[in-house]
Structure formats: structure tokens, C-alpha cells
Design a protein around this motif. Structure first.
Motif, mmCIF file in Angstrom:
data_model
loop_
_atom_site.group_PDB
_atom_site.id
_atom_site.type_symbol
_atom_site.label_atom_id
_atom_site.label_comp_id
_atom_site.label_asym_id
_atom_site.label_seq_id
_atom_site.Cartn_x
_atom_site.Cartn_y
_atom_site.Cartn_z
ATOM 1 N N ASP A 38 103.308 41.365 -36.736
ATOM 2 C CA ASP A 38 102.237 41.896 -37.583
ATOM 3 C C ASP A 38 100.990 41.017 -37.580
ATOM 4 O O ASP A 38 100.001 41.320 -38.259
ATOM 5 C CB ASP A 38 102.734 42.056 -39.025
ATOM 6 C CG ASP A 38 103.664 43.254 -39.188
ATOM 7 O OD1 ASP A 38 103.706 44.092 -38.263
ATOM 8 O OD2 ASP A 38 104.336 43.357 -40.230
ATOM 9 N N ARG A 124 107.158 44.495 -45.455
ATOM 10 C CA ARG A 124 105.915 44.366 -44.676
ATOM 11 C C ARG A 124 104.739 44.992 -45.409
ATOM 12 O O ARG A 124 103.630 44.436 -45.438
ATOM 13 C CB ARG A 124 106.088 45.038 -43.309
ATOM 14 C CG ARG A 124 107.043 44.321 -42.374
ATOM 15 C CD ARG A 124 107.341 45.169 -41.158
ATOM 16 N NE ARG A 124 106.130 45.488 -40.427
ATOM 17 C CZ ARG A 124 105.963 46.599 -39.696
ATOM 18 N NH1 ARG A 124 106.916 47.502 -39.637
ATOM 19 N NH2 ARG A 124 104.835 46.789 -39.043
ATOM 20 N N LYS A 128 101.435 42.932 -46.883
ATOM 21 C CA LYS A 128 100.064 43.304 -46.525
ATOM 22 C C LYS A 128 99.223 43.580 -47.764
ATOM 23 O O LYS A 128 98.069 43.121 -47.877
ATOM 24 C CB LYS A 128 100.096 44.541 -45.619
ATOM 25 C CG LYS A 128 98.727 45.002 -45.155
ATOM 26 C CD LYS A 128 98.844 46.216 -44.235
ATOM 27 C CE LYS A 128 97.460 46.691 -43.794
ATOM 28 N NZ LYS A 128 97.546 47.878 -42.897
#
Length: 484
Positions: A38, A124, A128
Motif C-alpha cells: 500500500d 487497511r 488509510k
């Protein structure tokens, strides 16, 4: 895991209890792979103590740690993270769900709590979201510090006695919440002073809202200041907050308050007395905590005497008067201001222009500046745009600036003779008994301004552009010379 603002790091602390050791080792490696994919730089720690030691050495933006570890628990890692940087985002995870532990972690500043096994996609997404939120908070804090620095009163350019006295007065009244009335001619920088008062006050972290009272018709001004409810008038499809409500806990700046109608003055007076507003078309009142700073270029005392401004409102807003002297009364400030504008516009245009020639500076200091600081900035911007070297020369200044230099000034008379000789037919008259330079200058102005007005079809903005003058300066001389 940790995500650094300088280098992006991710750290995963491992639960060392024997029955989950191998699975957590796999989880750590999985997190490393997923988070690096990522775009994050990932750093792993094998224990809570190792994680705490690393936290003390370098900054991290995000921590993901187990709760249960034998050498140093996750709560201690959380405390270490917050001690190193209170803005660090911390996630806690465990295979042993406990409501008490979760509550303690959240109380100490953890933003989320994961029970194993958890969805990697969910983690995830939350990583973020929280990192983006943290970044925005940091940018907002930086912006506020920048604004406060920009609007410090010491950054208002001025070394003349009137400006030094003004600085001292701003410093003494900024910390209060008293209403302030800023007076001065157009272009003197009244809003800049209002912002300096706000950003040096105890309200500096709250909104500063500016309203030009002379630019809006009465109904629209009422809606802008107090808001309106749905259906209050045609086009009012939704409820709207007024700017006074937006400025709650902060400062509202009412510019050109002398232009406000008598009806609006009555409504404003009530708000200033009660500190309560009622939206247009509504029945409920809302309490507001605002500091009011008003400004005008008019003589309000004269307007009161003429019955054009309410006396009670005048005394309500004139608690602490601040007066900005016109630039012609503080010529010592012209040089520093010109140099500030020179640096500003040279940088904006990407030009290496860093000085103003001595004769050009003398012309600037000798001019009366009817448009005040705003006109000076326009002239310097124009000169920078026309400059062909690293120095602003006299010939890059507008003719009306050049012709205002007295012949007895410290510079030679050559720039004046050149400007006059090339500006009109007939050459220059000789100096003799009864010579009136001021009258000659007015003849010069009248001739070319009338010619420019004729060519522009009477449109003053176009005529001003033809002569390289600011619109305010052109309007001033047109009124003075009775040009139509």
C-alpha cells in the motif's frame, strides 16, 4: 505499526505467549507485505520493549501493537507512543478480547481496537482513513500557525510615529474582547489591522469572518449576517447559517459599516446589545459569542450629526477607536512598504528585481498617494512588471508619480523635465515670478485625463488604464479637477 512523516515506517509488535507465537509471527510478516504494497515503509519489533525503545529514538505516525506481551504490555507501548508524539495514531489488537482492556486502551488514546482474527481489508481501510485524518489535522495546525505569524501586528510595515503608536495600542487591546472601530481612508489597510487584532487575541484559534457592508443590498446583507430559514424569501430553499453564527467564539469584521442602511443599523444594534441573532424568516434566537471589529472610511460623527448614522450604534461600536493615518502623513513608511511590495511581486513574477533606484524612491516618497497603501502596491507591481534590470528605474513609474517630485527635491530635476517635455506639446515654461507648480500640474492632469476620458467613451476604468493610473487615483483627480 508505525508510519513516519519523514520516512514511512510500519511496526508490528508481537504477542509472545506460547500458544499464539507462531501465528503472530505470520501475522507480522503478512502485515509487512500488505502495508508495504500500500506504499508504507514497514518496521517490525519483536517485543513491546523493543518497540518502546524505537519510539523514543525516532518519530512514527502510526503504531499497531498487541495488548498482551510478557516483557512490556501493549498499554505501556501505547503510553510510550503518546509520550513521544501525542499525534501518533495507535491501533491495538489481541486474540483475547476484554472489554476492560479495550476501554483502557481507548481512554489512553488508542483510535481503534481489533480482535483477532480480523479482516485485513478493514484494517487497511482504517489505517488509510486515520492517517489521512491525522495529516489534515497537522496541516490545519501548521496553517493556523502560519496565519498567526502572517497577521502578527509586528508584520504590519511601518516605522513612522503614527504606526508605532498604533502597534502599541493593538498590543494592549488585542487580548480583550472589546469592540473596536478602525477608521481611515480607503486603501490604508484597515482589514489588515483587524486581522492583526484577532490573531493576537485569545480568539486567534477561532474564525475570523469579514463582511463588506457596503457591497450588499439590505435584504442580502441581513441574510448574510443573520442567516435565513427555508422559505424566508424566493430562492431560500435551505436553512442557512449567518456569518455571525459562523464567527461564534471568534471575530466578525464589519467593513464599511458607514454604508449600512438605518434599518440594518437597528437590527445590528440589537445583536450587539443582546449577542443573540434571529435568522431571517425565523422565530428562534441563537446566542453568539463574537468580538466585533468595525471599519469605515467615513466620518461617523459627522454622519450622526446629519442623521445618517444612529448615535446609539456609533457609541456601541466606538469602544476602542483605532485610526490609520493616510500614507501622505507618514512618508517614512513609503520606503519600507515599497521594498516589501517589491519583494512580494518580484517573487510572484519570477523576476530578479531587488532594488529601487534612488531617484525612483524619491518620487515615491514625494507623492501624496490619494489611494494610500493600495495605490503604492499597484505602482510597485507595475514597475516590477516593466523592469528590464534588477533595479526599478524612475521611467518605469507612472507619469503622475514622476511629475509630483518637487524641483527642489534631493534628486535632480531631470526626471521631471523629461517627463513633462515628452508628455505634452509646447515644452516646459520657464520658472519665473509667481510660478505655480501645483497649478501647472493640475493643467497637465486635466489635459491628459480629459483626453483619455474622451477616447474611453467616458469609462473611467479604461481611461485610468490608458494613463497607467490606478482607478482610485484617477477617480480622486477626476473629482478634484471636476472632470465629467
Amino acid at each position: 505499526f508505525f508510519f513516519s512523516s519523514r520516512r514511512r515506517h510500519t511496526r508490528c509488535s508481537r504477542d509472545w505467549s506460547s500458544d499464539v507465537c507462531s501465528s503472530d509471527l505470520s501475522l507480522r510478516e503478512m502485515l509487512r507485505i500488505v502495508l508495504r504494497r500500500d506504499g508504507y515503509a514497514v518496521t517490525l519489533a519483536g517485543s513491546g520493549r523493543e518497540a518502546s525503545e524505537l519510539l523514543a529514538k525516532e518519530p512514527f505516525d502510526l503504531v499497531l501493537s498487541d495488548i498482551r506481551m510478557p516483557d512490556l504490555g501493549g498499554v505501556e507501548v501505547l503510553r510510550a507512543a503518546k509520550a513521544a508524539n501525542r499525534d501518533t495514531v495507535v491501533f491495538m489488537m489481541t486474540a483475547f478480547a476484554s472489554a476492560d482492556t479495550a476501554v483502557e486502551a481507548m481512554r489512553l488514546g488508542a483510535v481503534d481496537y481489533f480482535t483477532k482474527p480480523f479482516s485485513m481489508d478493514e484494517l487497511r481501510l482504517k489505517v488509510k482513513q486515520h492517517l489521512e485524518s491525522s495529516r489534515l489535522k497537522q496541516e490545519n495546525a501548521l496553517l493556523k500557525r502560519t496565519l498567526q505569524s502572517t497577521h502578527q501586528f509586528t508584520n504590519i510595515v511601518g516605522r513612522s510615529e503614527p504606526m508605532l503608536a498604533l502597534f502599541a495600542l493593538i498590543e494592549s487591546i488585542a487580548k480583550t474582547s472589546s469592540t473596536v472601530l478602525v477608521t481611515g481612508e480607503s486603501g490604508t489597510g484597515k482589514e489588515l489591522v483587524a486581522r492583526a487584532v484577532h490573531f493576537n487575541s485569545l480568539r486567534k484559534g477561532q474564525p475570523f469572518v469579514a463582511v463588506n457592508c457596503g457591497a450588499l443590498p439590505e435584504t442580502l446583507l441581513e441574510s448574510e449576517l443573520f442567516g435565513h430559514v427555508r422559505g424566508a424569501f424566493t430562492g431560500a430553499d435551505t436553512l442557512k447559517k449567518g456569518l455571525m453564527e459562523v464567527a461564534d467564539k471568534g471575530t466578525i469584521f464589519l467593513d464599511e459599516i458607514g454604508e449600512m442602511t438605518m434599518a440594518m443599523q437597528v437590527k445590528l444594534l440589537r445583536v450587539l446589545q443582546e449577542r443573540r441573532i434571529r435568522r431571517l424568516g425565523g422565530t428562534e434566537e441563537t446566542q453568539v459569542d463574537i468580538r466585533v471589529i468595525a471599519a469605515t472610511n467615513q466620518d461617523l460623527a459627522r454622519l450622526v450629526a446629519e442623521g445618517k448614522f444612529r448615535e446609539d450604534l456609533f457609541y456601541r461600536i466606538n469602544v476602542i477607536p483605532l485610526h490609520l493615518s493616510p500614507l501622505r502623513e507618514r512618508r517614512d513608511d513609503v520606503g519600507p512598504l515599497a521594498e516589501r511590495f517589491l519583494g512580494k511581486h518580484a517573487k510572484a513574477m519570477g523576476k530578479n528585481v531587488n532594488t529601487i533606484a534612488t531617484d525612483a524612491m524619491a518620487m515615491l516618497e514625494s507623492y501624496d498617494w490619494p489611494g494610500n497603501v493600495r495605490e503604492l502596491e499597484n505602482v510597485v507591481e507595475r514597475a516590477v512588471a516593466l523592469a528590464r534590470t534588477d533595479t526599478v528605474m524612475a521611467e518605469t513609474l507612472p507619469l503622475n508619480i514622476q511629475t509630483r517630485v518637487p524641483l527642489t527635491n534631493r534628486v535632480s530635476a531631470e526626471p521631471v523635465r523629461h517627463a513633462m517635455a515628452t508628455a505634452g506639446p509646447g515644452g516646459l515654461p520657464e520658472i519665473g515670478e509667481g510660478f505655480d507648480l501645483e497649478a501647472r500640474g493640475e493643467e497637465f492632469y486635466r489635459h491628459y485625463m480629459a483626453q483619455a476620458l474622451e477616447r474611453a467613451g467616458g469609462v473611467q476604468v479604461k481611461a485610468a488604464d490608458m494613463l497607467g493610473m490606478s482607478f482610485r487615483s484617477f477617480r480622486y483627480y477626476a473629482k478634484k479637477l471636476k472632470l465629467r
